[in-house]
Motif scaffolding. Structure first.
Motif, PDB file in Angstrom:
ATOM      1  N   HIS A  36     -13.823  29.923  34.341  1.00  0.00           N
ATOM      2  CA  HIS A  36     -12.712  30.890  33.371  1.00  0.00           C
ATOM      3  C   HIS A  36     -11.173  31.195  34.350  1.00  0.00           C
ATOM      4  O   HIS A  36     -10.183  30.085  33.597  1.00  0.00           O
ATOM      5  N   ASN A  37     -11.219  31.688  34.693  1.00  0.00           N
ATOM      6  CA  ASN A  37     -10.504  32.145  35.752  1.00  0.00           C
ATOM      7  C   ASN A  37      -9.914  31.182  37.314  1.00  0.00           C
ATOM      8  O   ASN A  37      -8.392  30.882  37.379  1.00  0.00           O
ATOM      9  N   ARG A  40      -7.662  29.157  35.235  1.00  0.00           N
ATOM     10  CA  ARG A  40      -6.143  29.778  34.964  1.00  0.00           C
ATOM     11  C   ARG A  40      -5.412  30.064  35.958  1.00  0.00           C
ATOM     12  O   ARG A  40      -4.523  29.850  36.176  1.00  0.00           O
ATOM     13  N   THR A  41      -5.968  30.099  37.232  1.00  0.00           N
ATOM     14  CA  THR A  41      -5.315  29.393  38.323  1.00  0.00           C
ATOM     15  C   THR A  41      -4.974  28.519  38.764  1.00  0.00           C
ATOM     16  O   THR A  41      -3.799  28.538  39.483  1.00  0.00           O
ATOM     17  N   ARG A 109      -9.497  36.112  42.037  1.00  0.00           N
ATOM     18  CA  ARG A 109      -9.387  37.444  41.635  1.00  0.00           C
ATOM     19  C   ARG A 109      -9.036  36.854  39.992  1.00  0.00           C
ATOM     20  O   ARG A 109      -8.560  36.044  39.315  1.00  0.00           O
ATOM     21  N   ASP A 110      -9.952  37.445  38.592  1.00  0.00           N
ATOM     22  CA  ASP A 110      -9.506  37.591  37.005  1.00  0.00           C
ATOM     23  C   ASP A 110      -8.423  37.893  37.580  1.00  0.00           C
ATOM     24  O   ASP A 110      -7.271  38.582  38.193  1.00  0.00           O
ATOM     25  N   ALA A 111      -7.820  38.334  35.632  1.00  0.00           N
ATOM     26  CA  ALA A 111      -6.106  38.560  35.312  1.00  0.00           C
ATOM     27  C   ALA A 111      -6.068  39.659  35.495  1.00  0.00           C
ATOM     28  O   ALA A 111      -4.871  39.803  35.714  1.00  0.00           O
TER      29      ALA A 111
END
Length: 714
Positions: A36-37, A40-41, A109-111
């Motif tokens: 998921h991340n 997003r990244t 890293r995550d959000a």
């Protein structure tokens, strides 16, 4: 739950028990978060990259900073897009903290800013590579993944404490590593991040001060250590970044460079220059091999390279006679002492061809001091003198522009010139170095051409600099006129008030877009240089590299036993002789690549000429070495291809053997640094006698990672 259909794991057959949710549930959840991340990244990186590309250029400094940021974002985006989930190498669990720490090629890293993956190069990741049962470094357990087509095809657990044994599936500390060594080869080297061993990790993470020599025999992982060390240094040492000179990686030949081409980009580093010594000099691509062994021996000497300096100084002698310089207003006198003073104004280290403009400026200043007539301004006199044909001609004859090829060619074709520049040479040595075709370059000539080019500089540098300055002045004038027009049209609303700022006219000139000095990106200086197969370099070739790295920050990788022309001294003795003052040694003694059966056959070959050779200990078992007749080469290769859908074979010593997909045909000298599943060695006794022949046979035999076949003529 159907793990094969929905999970990141692909564990079937005998590996099915490892798919137990109790063993992989934590990983499944973490991999889902990474996926998921990661998406997003990547989306965020693309947006930031687009914004940077659309940003206004600004002044030169701002433009450079924007370009550097674009390079950084592009590199990270390519790496993340290339690997996906298999960015993750493995995980470990520390004592007192049940939450696993995941290690990867890059950090993620995550959000909320929480770390999902730690970059393998960071200090926090070191226990993953360095922990052993003798020194677990606070770890309870360690898990390594093997990825295949974006899914985990296998994983292995290592336990360092008794509490770590419960609920783990694989407890063999070497299984991941040994299994990876037996995997089929391809035409590109793969990184070994997931299976770096403690002895290799210590070298990868060592500091960059001075020269670090990594000495190890075949299969000890010298090359992968050198490549991974390069990536780690660029990450951990800000002094080595691209703005500070960057890193130059030197390999032995082009097949080697092609083989390792994917490793550094896969480790997140794309800006490293990877070259051979030939590539450092324009004449290197077409240079042949020096056939005369005595001439080759003479040209190996770094002392002979020093002959370039007096060869250039011969053309830097000031005139010994005075001259009269006539102007429309008066005559001026330029004495021999004035010539000497002007020649002495050149700063040390200024390339010869770039110094002539400085001498001319000094001559004009000397002549300007001789008059005191108010009607003749300095600008008037300077303009006249700079066009004076006799004055310019006298300077150009005394300090001519020189081409490096002509300078070196003269050394090899004018005995008196060579005798003057290298007076220590014996008469027969001078005769040996002379040749009928002065520009028939060999590899042995490259250090001399390189030294001449560095000492002389670019003959066109002054012309380019004048053109650059003229175009910059023109561009500044054009921008200034545009601003004046805008100011004249100002309606008083303040719309162009900012144009009145005094610094703006200069900042609006895009000097980055003007023709530059045309500098050679391979000339240095580099912040760090890595040299693989370094045992083959001559003293003269070492001189070439040392000049490119004034800090003497080097990683030097090699094996004295694989030196084709012998290596009787120590590494320290050789390196100190060519200019290194800080030398540290590291040794690799475990052969991770070559099966024990192959090494048992290869070891007597090298010990026959080098009894003290550093022959590493193999930790892998394989199949016995087979022998046959040369006529069987094609059938052996065909049979192997039919039995193996993957992997690479190499026929060594049969130049006429046709290469084809998954089959290479190379000489013994072009297989250094490479590895193949199957090696077919054809008539190895024909490789030659003495050290050179034995080394070629030893190197060729130890390229095999699985099977070695030795064929001889009847």
């Amino acid at each position: 739950m159907n793990t094969q259909a929905t999970s990141a794991f692909d564990l079937t057959g005998r590996l099915a028990p490892k798919a137990d949710p109790a063993l992989i549930a934590d990983d499944e959840r973490h991999f889902a978060a990474i996926t998921h991340n990661l998406e997003r990244t990547i989306t965020d990186l693309r947006a930031r990259l687009d914004a940077q590309r659309r940003a206004a250029g600004g002044n030169v400094r701002e433009t450079v900073e924007r370009d550097m940021e674009i390079h950084r974002l592009s590199s990270r985006l390519r790496t993340l897009s290339r690997f996906g989930l298999d960015l993750c190498l493995g995980r470990f669990v520390r004592e007192g903290d049940p939450a696993p720490v995941y290690i990867g090629r890059l950090g993620l890293r995550d959000a909320q800013g929480e770390r999902l993956i730690i970059d393998w190069r960071s200090p926090a990741a070191e226990p993953f590579f360095a922990a052993t049962h003798a020194d677990p470094m606070g770890l309870v357990s360690r898990r390594r993944y093997r990825w295949h087509l974006g899914r985990v095809g296998d994983y292995w657990d290592e336990m360092f404490t008794e509490e770590g044994f419960e609920g783990h599936a694989a407890l063999d500390e070497q299984s991941a590593f040994i299994a990876s060594l037996g995997a089929n080869r391809s035409d590109r080297m793969r990184d070994v991040l997931g299976t770096i061993q403690a002895d290799q990790n210590a070298i990868i993470r060592a500091g960059a001060s001075g020269a670090l020599v990594v000495d190890g025999g075949p299969g000890t992982g010298k090359t992968v250590v050198a490549l991974h060390r390069t990536a780690h240094l660029l990450y951990s040492d800000s002094r080595l970044g691209h703005r500070r000179g960057g890193v130059l990686f030197i390999g032995p030949h082009q097949p080697y460079l092609a083989y390792v081409a994917d490793v550094l980009p896969g480790l997140g580093e794309e800006g490293v220059q990877t070259r051979t010594v030939r590539d450092l000099v324009p004449e290197g691509a077409a240079a042949g091999v020096e056939k005369d062994t005595e001439v080759a021996r003479l040209k190996e000497s770094a002392r002979l390279v020093e002959a370039i300096e007096p060869a250039v100084r011969f053309y830097e002698r000031p005139p010994t006679e005075a001259m009269t310089v006539s102007t429309p207003w008066f005559d001026l006198r330029l004495s021999a002492a004035d010539w000497t003073e002007a020649f002495g104004a050149v700063d040390p280290g200024t390339p010869h061809n770039e110094a002539r403009e400085r001498i001319l400026e000094e001559i004009v200043a000397i002549l300007d001091d001789q008059h005191d007539e108010e009607d003749v301004t300095t600008e008037m006199l300077h303009a006249w003198l700079l066009r004076d044909v006799e004055l310019i001609g006298a300077l150009y004859r005394a300090w001519p522009l020189l081409e490096p090829t002509d300078l070196v060619g003269d050394l090899w074709s004018v005995p008196a010139y060579l005798r003057m520049c290298a007076p220590w040479l014996e008469a027969e040595e001078i005769r040996a170095l002379q040749r009928a075709e002065p520009h028939a370059w060999t590899v042995s000539d490259l250090p001399f051409l390189d030294a001449a080019r560095r000492r002389l500089g670019d003959p066109q540098a002054s012309r380019r600099r004048r053109r650059y300055e003229a175009q910059a002045a023109t561009e500044r004038e054009r921008v200034s006129l545009v601003i004046d027009d805008l100011l004249a049209a100002d309606d008083g609303e303040g719309l162009v008030t900012m144009l009145r700022h005094p610094d703006l006219r200069g900042n609006l000139v895009d000097e980055a877009g003007l023709p530059g000095a045309g500098t050679d990106p391979l000339a240095g200086p580099f912040a760090h240089i890595v040299v693989d197969e370094a045992q083959e370099l001559t003293d003269a070739e070492w001189w070439m590299l040392v000049q490119r790295c004034p800090s003497r920050s080097f990683t030097i990788v090699g094996d004295r036993a694989q030196a084709r022309h012998g290596f009787t001294e120590s590494w320290r003795e050789r390196l100190e002789r060519v200019g290194f003052d800080r030398v540290e040694m590291a040794s690799l003694s475990i052969n991770y690549r070559t099966p024990a059966q192959v090494m048992a056959e290869a070891e007597p070959v090298i010990r026959g000429v080098l009894p003290d050779a550093n022959v590493p200990t193999s930790i892998r078992e394989g199949v016995p070495v087979t022998h046959g007749a040369t006529l069987e080469s094609a059938s052996i290769v065909d049979a192997w291809l039919a039995e193996n859908d993957e992997g690479i074979a190499c026929v060594i010593g049969a130049p006429d053997f046709p290469a084809r997909p998954r089959v290479r045909s190379l000489t013994p000298t072009l297989v250094k640094g490479l590895e193949f599943d199957l090696v077919v060695l054809v008539d190895p006794e024909r490789f030659g006698e003495g050290i050179e022949g034995a080394v070629d046979r030893y190197v060729a035999m130890t390229r095999a990672t699985s099977r070695l076949v030795i064929l001889t003529s009847p």
